[in-house]
Design an enzyme around this catalytic site. Structure first.
Site, mmCIF file in Angstrom:
data_model
loop_
_atom_site.group_PDB
_atom_site.id
_atom_site.type_symbol
_atom_site.label_atom_id
_atom_site.label_comp_id
_atom_site.label_asym_id
_atom_site.label_seq_id
_atom_site.Cartn_x
_atom_site.Cartn_y
_atom_site.Cartn_z
ATOM 1 N N SER A 136 22.268 38.278 98.530
ATOM 2 C CA SER A 136 23.107 39.460 98.737
ATOM 3 C C SER A 136 24.036 39.649 97.552
ATOM 4 O O SER A 136 24.343 38.692 96.825
ATOM 5 C CB SER A 136 23.944 39.277 100.008
ATOM 6 O OG SER A 136 24.954 40.264 100.119
ATOM 7 N N TYR A 149 29.994 34.366 105.128
ATOM 8 C CA TYR A 149 28.768 35.000 104.644
ATOM 9 C C TYR A 149 28.689 34.944 103.117
ATOM 10 O O TYR A 149 27.660 34.553 102.548
ATOM 11 C CB TYR A 149 28.702 36.446 105.129
ATOM 12 C CG TYR A 149 27.413 37.142 104.769
ATOM 13 C CD1 TYR A 149 26.241 36.862 105.453
ATOM 14 C CD2 TYR A 149 27.365 38.087 103.745
ATOM 15 C CE1 TYR A 149 25.045 37.499 105.131
ATOM 16 C CE2 TYR A 149 26.184 38.725 103.410
ATOM 17 C CZ TYR A 149 25.030 38.430 104.111
ATOM 18 O OH TYR A 149 23.854 39.057 103.780
ATOM 19 N N LYS A 153 25.835 32.812 100.866
ATOM 20 C CA LYS A 153 24.958 33.477 99.900
ATOM 21 C C LYS A 153 25.218 32.970 98.477
ATOM 22 O O LYS A 153 24.296 32.901 97.658
ATOM 23 C CB LYS A 153 25.141 34.995 99.981
ATOM 24 C CG LYS A 153 24.639 35.599 101.300
ATOM 25 C CD LYS A 153 23.169 35.285 101.553
ATOM 26 C CE LYS A 153 22.636 36.007 102.783
ATOM 27 N NZ LYS A 153 21.194 35.747 103.010
#
Length: 244
Positions: A136, A149, A153
């Site tokens: 991402s 998150y 990533k």
């Protein structure tokens, strides 16, 4: 353009919805045999109805032992797409142990485990292979309420580089694809608020979010021999977001 994927066997995690599901459909359309992994039986059942010939595997990748049992006898795999992920949004001061454990188990640890299983098989067979990790833009930019998150990533991007370094001598390429917001049904729902969307769109030079096919096309390119000299990369599909 023929990507040379016909006759190859691919495994896709997070295959029930969104990017994963569309990747399964695109791979099968390109002539690949596809193993579709999801934790949701209903999603796999509908995928098999839509795409007969897909081999479904229902397992929760957060469960190490169940994953080992489900995939240890999956058979030869030439191409792997590590797409499964979860996103729990919390302000930094409110991040919970549960959010950390679940997110790192699925977004990072499962990639290690599934890739180990697949890569060991490739090495034992003496064949080249390709692995794509779906990362991402959040791996490289801090986003409010995305503490866990973003961190998972970021870890995934570095894992991609280490995998490329260690698996390269075995002719196994490993790359990441790093999208911006993608207009899956979930993406459309999460970014339907015009004010929220404008804040992000103002940071994207092309002025739009990614469509699912933008990401899928990049995944297929990285799986194919058209990218035979590309490994260890994190390829943005972000409309220029990371350039700003």
């Amino acid at each position: 353009m023929d990507l040379g994927l016909a006759g190859r066997r691919a495994l896709v995690t997070g295959a029930g919805k969104g990017i994963g599901r569309s990747t399964v459909l695109a791979l099968q359309a390109a002539g690949a045999q596809v193993v579709a992994v999801s934790r949701t039986r209903e999603d796999l059942d509908s995928l098999v109805r839509e795409c007969p010939g897909v081999e479904p595997v229902c397992v929760d990748l957060a469960d190490w032992e169940a994953t080992e049992q489900a995939l240890s006898n999956v058979g030869p795999v030439d191409l792997l797409v590590n797409n499964a992920a979860v996103a729990t949004l919390q302000p930094f001061l409110e991040v919970t142990k549960e959010a950390c454990d679940t997110s790192f188990n699925v977004n990072f640890r499962a990639v290690v485990q599934v890739s180990q299983i697949v890569a060991r098989g490739m090495i034992a067979r003496g064949v080249p292979g390709a692995i794509v990790n779906v990362s991402s833009q959040a791996s490289q930019r801090a986003l409010t309420n995305h503490t866990v998150y973003c961190s998972t990533k970021g870890a995934l991007d570095m894992l991609t580089k280490v995998m490329a370094l260690e698996l390269g001598p075995h002719k196994i390429r490993v790359n990441a694809v790093n999208p911006t917001v993608v207009m899956t049904p979930m993406g459309r729902a999460n970014w339907s608020d015009p004010h929220k969307a404008k804040v992000m769109l103002d940071r994207i030079p092309l002025g739009k979010f990614a469509e699912v096919e933008n990401v899928v096309d990049t995944i297929l390119f990285l799986l194919s021999n058209r990218s035979s000299m590309t490994t260890g990369s994190a390829l943005p599909v972000d409309g220029g977001f990371l350039a700003t």
